[in-house]
Scaffold this motif. Structure first.
Motif, short mmCIF file in Angstrom:
data_model
loop_
_atom_site.label_atom_id
_atom_site.label_comp_id
_atom_site.label_asym_id
_atom_site.label_seq_id
_atom_site.Cartn_x
_atom_site.Cartn_y
_atom_site.Cartn_z
N PHE A 91 1.29 -1.13 0.01
CA PHE A 91 -0.38 0.12 -0.06
C PHE A 91 0.95 1.25 -0.01
CE2 PHE A 91 -2.63 -3.64 2.02
CZ PHE A 91 -3.17 -2.99 1.35
N ASN A 92 0.89 2.41 -0.91
CA ASN A 92 1.51 3.40 -1.03
C ASN A 92 0.84 4.45 0.19
OD1 ASN A 92 -0.51 4.73 -2.02
ND2 ASN A 92 -0.34 5.06 -3.36
N GLN A 93 1.74 5.68 0.43
CA GLN A 93 0.86 6.75 0.69
C GLN A 93 -0.22 6.78 1.71
OE1 GLN A 93 2.61 7.79 4.24
NE2 GLN A 93 4.77 6.97 3.38
N ARG A 94 -0.75 7.22 0.10
CA ARG A 94 -2.13 7.34 0.14
C ARG A 94 -3.26 7.12 0.36
NH1 ARG A 94 -3.45 10.09 -6.16
NH2 ARG A 94 -1.89 8.12 -6.30
N ALA A 95 -2.72 5.88 -0.12
CA ALA A 95 -3.84 4.16 0.69
C ALA A 95 -3.65 4.00 2.17
CB ALA A 95 -3.98 3.49 0.01
N ALA A 96 -2.38 4.37 2.69
CA ALA A 96 -2.86 4.39 3.71
C ALA A 96 -3.07 4.97 4.39
CB ALA A 96 -0.48 4.45 4.21
N GLU A 97 -2.67 6.50 4.61
CA GLU A 97 -4.05 7.54 4.91
C GLU A 97 -5.52 7.66 5.48
OE1 GLU A 97 -3.02 12.28 3.20
OE2 GLU A 97 -1.23 10.92 3.49
N LYS A 98 -5.56 6.79 3.59
CA LYS A 98 -7.01 6.91 3.62
C LYS A 98 -7.60 5.80 4.74
CE LYS A 98 -10.83 4.52 1.36
NZ LYS A 98 -12.26 5.52 0.92
N ILE A 99 -6.62 5.11 4.97
CA ILE A 99 -7.00 3.95 5.93
C ILE A 99 -7.40 4.59 7.31
CG2 ILE A 99 -6.07 1.26 7.23
CD1 ILE A 99 -5.04 0.54 4.11
N ARG A 100 -6.16 5.38 7.76
CA ARG A 100 -5.58 5.63 8.79
C ARG A 100 -7.04 6.37 9.28
NH1 ARG A 100 -0.39 6.42 8.27
NH2 ARG A 100 -0.36 7.81 6.92
N ASN A 101 -7.33 7.52 8.08
CA ASN A 101 -8.43 8.14 8.46
C ASN A 101 -10.52 7.83 8.43
OD1 ASN A 101 -6.80 10.44 8.72
ND2 ASN A 101 -6.60 11.06 6.26
N ARG A 102 -10.33 6.54 8.48
CA ARG A 102 -11.65 5.47 8.11
C ARG A 102 -12.22 6.34 9.25
NH1 ARG A 102 -11.94 1.06 5.89
NH2 ARG A 102 -13.62 0.35 7.44
N GLN A 103 -13.98 6.26 8.99
CA GLN A 103 -14.78 7.08 9.70
C GLN A 103 -15.42 5.83 10.62
OE1 GLN A 103 -16.03 10.22 9.49
NE2 GLN A 103 -14.06 10.48 8.26
N SER A 104 -15.25 4.51 10.47
CA SER A 104 -15.65 3.27 10.89
C SER A 104 -14.74 2.42 11.35
CB SER A 104 -16.30 2.49 10.14
OG SER A 104 -16.66 2.44 8.75
#
Ligand SMILES: *Cc1c(COP(=O)(O)O)cnc(C)c1O
Length: 371
Positions: free
Chosen positions: A211-224
């Motif tokens: 997973f790249n940085q952008r994907a990792a960021e999306k995962i860290r910022n999940r609502q749920s």
């Protein structure tokens, strides 16, 4: 009744996977089991990560092997990146695109399907039309190497298109990894998964992911929370990630990872470019032999996967009978057709350790004898 030890027959595996596992990899797996938090084992895991970064051609920190087969790598990507209500464009040109749709829906997302005929590649124009029609889409997912048909899609172009429309990308590279050119960083792929038993020629049971940085960021910022505890990357990385210190998450399949490590060392020794070239060379040799027998391919030459050759069953040949005889009389496994292609095609794998001239000759001669 006394059940005794199991001794499998020695087959030549030329189907859609698993592929032949070399004695070198099998011997690596027979080494002593150590604890999954043993410093020696953790050092080996760090090497697996480095070797996977080479195989994927990426510097992504979040690169490791999920402790389960390719389908779990798929599920890991979707479970972490898709949230309830997300719209995901799924390109389907074979069996595995259908599984992606299932994953999106089970994560509470909506799948917008872009369909192409089985045996052809994903059409970038159709993807662009879907991106225009669905500006609220957040993800694009597709299969790089469709093992059900033997067609290879243009991952670089599809990923670039998705990014033009602000979508992240999930790429299935289960069959492409080390068999055909794949450049995760150069092509800007956000999330990718593979399997140990195709061109890596390790036994099934592990799924390399990155997973790249952008994907990792999306995962860290999940609502749920990620609905799967086992596949939640925020937790798994406590075990695989970071330097030195590891927290217990699950017991890694220790000996299976020895096998993956050895198979990746072999890839490193050969060199990726040489591996890609070998797969291509052997595809051409197999093709020449099959064409001499009057057998033709499902997929157009320029779209073919060298590691998975889908051929039409010759007229008059009985699908199941031929494959059964190949297995019983020649210890040779080739693949049947899947879904709509069932009974119409065979799939001959030339993956990893199994991609060699000896196997090609053996397969051609066995087919000739049976037909
Ligand atoms: C084999 C394969 C999978 C599934 O991998 P498993 O290890 O069987 O779970 C997914 N996608 C593609 C393209 C495959 O070839």
């Amino acid at each position: 009744m006394t059940i005794t030890s199991f001794h499998p027959p020695r087959r030549t595996l030329m189907g859609p996977g698993p592929s032949d596992v070399s004695d070198r990899v099998l011997q690596a797996m027979a080494r002593p089991t150590v604890g999954h938090l043993d410093p020696a084992f953790i050092g080996m895991m760090d090497e697996v990560k480095t070797l996977l970064q080479y195989a994927f051609q990426t510097k992504n920190e979040l690169t490791f092997a999920v402790s389960a087969p390719g389908s779990a790598g798929m599920e890991c990507c979707f479970a972490n990146l898709v949230e309830c209500g997300d719209k995901v464009i799924v390109c389907q040109n074979g069996v595995f695109g259908g599984r992606m749709k299932e994953n999106v829906e089970r994560c509470g997302g909506t799948a917008v399907m872009v369909e192409d005929e089985w045996g052809t590649t994903v059409d970038p124009h159709k993807l662009e039309d879907a991106l225009k029609a669905h500006p609220d889409a957040v993800l694009v997912a597709f299969v790089h190497a469709e093992t059900s048909t033997g067609a290879q899609s243009d991952a670089k172009t599809l990923v670039a298109l998705a990014h033009q429309y602000d979508c992240l990308t999930i790429v299935d590279a289960v069959t492409s990894l080390t068999g055909t050119p794949l450049m995760v960083d150069e092509w800007n792929i956000d999330a990718i998964y593979s399997g140990s038993q195709k061109c890596l020629s390790a036994p099934p049971g592990l799924s390399p992911v990155s997973f790249n940085q952008r994907a990792a960021e999306k995962i860290r910022n999940r609502q749920s929370k990620v609905q799967s505890w086992f596949l939640d990357l925020n937790l798994v990385m406590g075990y695989w990630g970071g330097e030195g210190k590891r927290a217990y998450h699950h017991t890694a399949p220790v000996n299976c990872l020895y096998g993956l490590h050895e198979s990746l060392v072999i890839v490193q020794e050969e060199g990726l470019e040489n591996s890609w070239a070998r797969h291509q060379r052997n595809h051409l040799a197999l093709r020449a032999g099959l064409e001499q027998m009057g057998i033709s391919f499902l997929v157009a030459e320029q779209d073919r996967l060298p590691q998975l050759n889908t051929i039409y069953i010759p007229e008059g040949a009985d699908d199941a009978e031929v494959r059964t005889r190949l297995l019983n009389e020649f210890d040779l496994e080739i693949g049947a057709g899947l879904g709509a292609l069932g009974g119409k095609v065979w799939r001959i794998g030339l993956m990893g350790h199994a991609s060699n001239q000896k196997n090609i000759d053996y397969c051609l001669n066995s087919l000739k004898a049976v037909l």
